[in-house]
Write a protein that holds these residues in place. Sequence first.
Motif, short mmCIF file in Angstrom:
data_model
loop_
_atom_site.label_atom_id
_atom_site.label_comp_id
_atom_site.label_asym_id
_atom_site.label_seq_id
_atom_site.Cartn_x
_atom_site.Cartn_y
_atom_site.Cartn_z
N ASN A 137 0.80 -1.22 0.00
CA ASN A 137 0.00 0.00 0.00
C ASN A 137 0.83 1.27 0.00
O ASN A 137 0.36 2.34 0.37
CB ASN A 137 -0.96 0.02 1.19
N ASP A 155 -9.10 -7.95 -2.59
CA ASP A 155 -9.90 -7.76 -1.38
C ASP A 155 -9.27 -8.47 -0.18
O ASP A 155 -9.25 -7.93 0.94
CB ASP A 155 -11.33 -8.28 -1.60
N GLN A 162 -5.09 -3.86 6.17
CA GLN A 162 -5.77 -3.02 7.16
C GLN A 162 -5.44 -3.45 8.57
O GLN A 162 -5.44 -2.63 9.51
CB GLN A 162 -7.30 -3.07 6.94
N ARG A 172 -4.47 4.04 3.72
CA ARG A 172 -5.40 3.05 4.28
C ARG A 172 -6.84 3.49 4.01
O ARG A 172 -7.10 4.62 3.62
CB ARG A 172 -5.21 2.92 5.81
N GLY A 173 -7.77 2.57 4.22
CA GLY A 173 -9.19 2.89 4.14
C GLY A 173 -9.61 3.50 2.80
O GLY A 173 -9.16 3.08 1.73
N GLU A 174 -10.49 4.51 2.87
CA GLU A 174 -11.05 5.11 1.66
C GLU A 174 -9.97 5.73 0.77
O GLU A 174 -10.07 5.70 -0.46
CB GLU A 174 -12.09 6.17 2.04
N ALA A 175 -8.94 6.30 1.39
CA ALA A 175 -7.86 6.91 0.60
C ALA A 175 -7.17 5.86 -0.26
O ALA A 175 -6.84 6.11 -1.43
CB ALA A 175 -6.85 7.58 1.53
N PHE A 177 -8.54 2.90 -1.28
CA PHE A 177 -9.48 2.45 -2.30
C PHE A 177 -9.54 3.44 -3.47
O PHE A 177 -9.54 3.04 -4.64
CB PHE A 177 -10.89 2.29 -1.71
N HIS A 178 -9.57 4.74 -3.14
CA HIS A 178 -9.62 5.76 -4.19
C HIS A 178 -8.36 5.70 -5.04
O HIS A 178 -8.43 5.80 -6.28
CB HIS A 178 -9.77 7.14 -3.55
N GLU A 179 -7.20 5.55 -4.41
CA GLU A 179 -5.95 5.51 -5.14
C GLU A 179 -5.88 4.30 -6.06
O GLU A 179 -5.43 4.39 -7.21
CB GLU A 179 -4.78 5.48 -4.16
N ASP A 181 -8.41 2.70 -7.42
CA ASP A 181 -9.32 2.95 -8.55
C ASP A 181 -8.64 3.84 -9.59
O ASP A 181 -8.75 3.60 -10.80
CB ASP A 181 -10.60 3.64 -8.06
#
Length: 255
Positions: A137, A155, A162, A172-175, A177-179, A181
């Motif tokens: 990550n 996943d 995490q 981590r987290g939403e940051a 997932f956004h990266e 994508d």
Amino acid sequence: MSVQDATGIIRKAMAVIHVLEDEGEATAAEVSTRVNEPISSTYRLLNHLQALDWVESGSARGRYRLGRYFSRIGGLVADLLDVRERALPYLRALREKTGLTSYLSVRRGTRAVCIERLTGRSVHSLEYRVGDMLPLNLGGAPMVLLAFLPAEERDMALLRIQGEENDRLGARGEALFHELDLIRERGWSASHGDVTKGVGAIGAPVFNHRGELVAAVSIGGIHDQVFDDSNNPALVLRCARAVSESMGLEMEGLQ
């Protein structure tokens, strides 16, 4: 079960594996004779190994051979050796075009491992040398390896990441997932000092002839040197695609 008992079972299992490796196929009786174990114990062991995909039914009833697990491992090892050999000329060309250090990395669990590094002309003190590992990550190569994993594997890796604790937490987290994508959308990753302050990196994925992710190509150097040249992402992406094509991947229609 004691450590001694567990060690004994592992040794017996490996003895069976070696017999099937030597013979190609064998009956339980033949295996029993070769490993010097009672036929009943050999049957039980073969059944357990079948459940693990280490052994499977052979070409005729009552015969056994090595299972899909070893086929997958063999394929991974072959891909690893193959991708390094095939990537080297493209990594050299990438280094010459950018002047930056070029890398080849593969995934091991929730880590990226550097298996090749060609030092650039401008920086000689970058972290991440051959054999070094980084969490998936953070960093150019690790993030692109994570982003392009098959969804189910990605996943599972994300769940493990995490829950992990390390000195370099990374996104981590939403940051995160956004990266991921964003990386999948544009085809390459960007690292802005998350591994080493002031150092940037760009990574792109390498696939084998089956379209499976096998490695990542990346460049690294002083942040401004990496990102001031707007051609660098395209050069890294082109290098990764060239390595993928050399591995047999058909990339018709891609820029």
